[in-house]
Motif scaffolding. Structure first.
Motif, PDB file in Angstrom:
ATOM      1  N   GLU A   1       0.828  -1.214   0.000  1.00  0.00           N
ATOM      2  CA  GLU A   1       0.000   0.000   0.000  1.00  0.00           C
ATOM      3  C   GLU A   1       0.862   1.265   0.000  1.00  0.00           C
ATOM      4  O   GLU A   1       0.516   2.250  -0.657  1.00  0.00           O
ATOM      5  N   ASP A   2       1.970   1.237   0.712  1.00  0.00           N
ATOM      6  CA  ASP A   2       2.892   2.382   0.702  1.00  0.00           C
ATOM      7  C   ASP A   2       3.474   2.579  -0.685  1.00  0.00           C
ATOM      8  O   ASP A   2       3.612   3.705  -1.163  1.00  0.00           O
ATOM      9  N   TYR A   3       3.812   1.481  -1.338  1.00  0.00           N
ATOM     10  CA  TYR A   3       4.373   1.551  -2.694  1.00  0.00           C
ATOM     11  C   TYR A   3       3.325   2.098  -3.665  1.00  0.00           C
ATOM     12  O   TYR A   3       3.632   2.939  -4.509  1.00  0.00           O
ATOM     13  N   LYS A   4       2.097   1.632  -3.523  1.00  0.00           N
ATOM     14  CA  LYS A   4       1.013   2.110  -4.390  1.00  0.00           C
ATOM     15  C   LYS A   4       0.844   3.627  -4.240  1.00  0.00           C
ATOM     16  O   LYS A   4       0.693   4.345  -5.231  1.00  0.00           O
ATOM     17  N   ALA A   5       0.899   4.102  -3.016  1.00  0.00           N
ATOM     18  CA  ALA A   5       0.803   5.548  -2.765  1.00  0.00           C
ATOM     19  C   ALA A   5       1.982   6.290  -3.400  1.00  0.00           C
ATOM     20  O   ALA A   5       1.816   7.392  -3.927  1.00  0.00           O
ATOM     21  N   LEU A   6       3.162   5.679  -3.369  1.00  0.00           N
ATOM     22  CA  LEU A   6       4.346   6.287  -3.975  1.00  0.00           C
ATOM     23  C   LEU A   6       4.192   6.390  -5.490  1.00  0.00           C
ATOM     24  O   LEU A   6       4.544   7.403  -6.091  1.00  0.00           O
ATOM     25  N   VAL A   7       3.633   5.369  -6.118  1.00  0.00           N
ATOM     26  CA  VAL A   7       3.402   5.395  -7.567  1.00  0.00           C
ATOM     27  C   VAL A   7       2.413   6.501  -7.925  1.00  0.00           C
ATOM     28  O   VAL A   7       2.625   7.261  -8.864  1.00  0.00           O
ATOM     29  N   ILE A   8       1.346   6.610  -7.142  1.00  0.00           N
ATOM     30  CA  ILE A   8       0.350   7.655  -7.396  1.00  0.00           C
ATOM     31  C   ILE A   8       0.979   9.039  -7.247  1.00  0.00           C
ATOM     32  O   ILE A   8       0.758   9.928  -8.077  1.00  0.00           O
ATOM     33  N   GLU A   9       1.791   9.214  -6.212  1.00  0.00           N
ATOM     34  CA  GLU A   9       2.467  10.502  -6.007  1.00  0.00           C
ATOM     35  C   GLU A   9       3.417  10.808  -7.159  1.00  0.00           C
ATOM     36  O   GLU A   9       3.488  11.946  -7.632  1.00  0.00           O
TER      37      GLU A   9
ATOM     38  N   SER B   1      13.298   5.033  -1.669  1.00  0.00           N
ATOM     39  CA  SER B   1      12.187   4.476  -0.886  1.00  0.00           C
ATOM     40  C   SER B   1      11.697   3.167  -1.483  1.00  0.00           C
ATOM     41  O   SER B   1      11.496   2.187  -0.761  1.00  0.00           O
ATOM     42  N   ALA B   2      11.503   3.143  -2.796  1.00  0.00           N
ATOM     43  CA  ALA B   2      10.990   1.938  -3.458  1.00  0.00           C
ATOM     44  C   ALA B   2      11.967   0.773  -3.325  1.00  0.00           C
ATOM     45  O   ALA B   2      11.544  -0.375  -3.147  1.00  0.00           O
ATOM     46  N   GLU B   3      13.251   1.060  -3.400  1.00  0.00           N
ATOM     47  CA  GLU B   3      14.254   0.000  -3.283  1.00  0.00           C
ATOM     48  C   GLU B   3      14.244  -0.645  -1.902  1.00  0.00           C
ATOM     49  O   GLU B   3      14.570  -1.824  -1.765  1.00  0.00           O
ATOM     50  N   GLN B   4      13.875   0.094  -0.888  1.00  0.00           N
ATOM     51  CA  GLN B   4      13.909  -0.415   0.487  1.00  0.00           C
ATOM     52  C   GLN B   4      12.630  -1.143   0.892  1.00  0.00           C
ATOM     53  O   GLN B   4      12.599  -1.790   1.930  1.00  0.00           O
ATOM     54  N   MET B   5      11.595  -1.076   0.079  1.00  0.00           N
ATOM     55  CA  MET B   5      10.319  -1.673   0.444  1.00  0.00           C
ATOM     56  C   MET B   5      10.308  -3.179   0.186  1.00  0.00           C
ATOM     57  O   MET B   5      10.839  -3.649  -0.811  1.00  0.00           O
ATOM     58  N   THR B   6       9.672  -3.902   1.095  1.00  0.00           N
ATOM     59  CA  THR B   6       9.424  -5.326   0.922  1.00  0.00           C
ATOM     60  C   THR B   6       8.073  -5.437   0.232  1.00  0.00           C
ATOM     61  O   THR B   6       7.065  -4.979   0.769  1.00  0.00           O
TER      62      THR B   6
ATOM     63  N   ASP C   1       4.982 -10.284  -4.944  1.00  0.00           N
ATOM     64  CA  ASP C   1       5.522 -10.568  -6.278  1.00  0.00           C
ATOM     65  C   ASP C   1       5.010  -9.618  -7.363  1.00  0.00           C
ATOM     66  O   ASP C   1       5.780  -9.124  -8.178  1.00  0.00           O
ATOM     67  N   THR C   2       3.718  -9.353  -7.377  1.00  0.00           N
ATOM     68  CA  THR C   2       3.144  -8.460  -8.392  1.00  0.00           C
ATOM     69  C   THR C   2       3.736  -7.051  -8.261  1.00  0.00           C
ATOM     70  O   THR C   2       4.087  -6.427  -9.262  1.00  0.00           O
ATOM     71  N   TYR C   3       3.862  -6.589  -7.051  1.00  0.00           N
ATOM     72  CA  TYR C   3       4.385  -5.247  -6.808  1.00  0.00           C
ATOM     73  C   TYR C   3       5.879  -5.178  -7.140  1.00  0.00           C
ATOM     74  O   TYR C   3       6.380  -4.128  -7.532  1.00  0.00           O
TER      75      TYR C   3
END
Length: 149
Positions: A30-38, A75-80, A83-85
């Protein structure tokens, strides 16, 4: 009776341990999804630069774009991620790299008197790649598209 209590205590402790282990192994989807939207929102002005490269950009705009791309990439590199994400992240990282490269390609063209770049044409291919890769990253994780009329 004491033996029975100990026998029940072991499964309860095991269940608590497994529950706790499952909670700490959570993903940041969900954090990654928010980052993509931003990123889509912050890098949207690149679309105008693709169509009208001779409107130029200020040093502040270029700097903000590059700083955002560097921070978002980190930020994206550090996220766990699931598989889809993870598949989406590959496109996202390419988009951030292209943003950084695009801004870097314009740094030599900055007019110090006006504080802006007169043309973003040298970065057009980078900006096209950014928008394409961001779109792919968003499609994979089903981020709703911006409506255009």
């Amino acid at each position: 009776m004491s033996y029975l209590r100990h026998l029940l205590l072991i499964p309860i402790l095991l269940i608590c341990f497994l529950y706790t282990a499952g909670c700490t192994g959570a993903t940041h989807d969900e954090d990654y999804k928010a980052l993509v939207i931003e990123a889509i929102e912050k890098l949207d002005p690149q679309n105008e630069k693709i169509v009208n490269p001779y409107k130029g950009m200020t040093i502040e705009d270029l700097s903000a774009m590059k700083t955002f791309a560097e921070q978002a990439k980190s930020s994206a590199e550090q996220m766990t991620l699931s598989d889809t994400y993870k598949k989406s992240r590959e496109f996202f990282l390419r988009a951030m790299d292209a943003t950084i490269a695009g801004v870097d390609s314009l740094e030599g063209d900055i007019d110090t008197a006006t504080g802006k770049v007169e043309s973003t044409a040298p970065a057009t291919n980078y900006f096209i790649q950014v928008q394409s890769d961001l779109g792919s990253a968003a499609d994979i994780i089903k981020v709703p598209k911006k409506k255009t009329y």
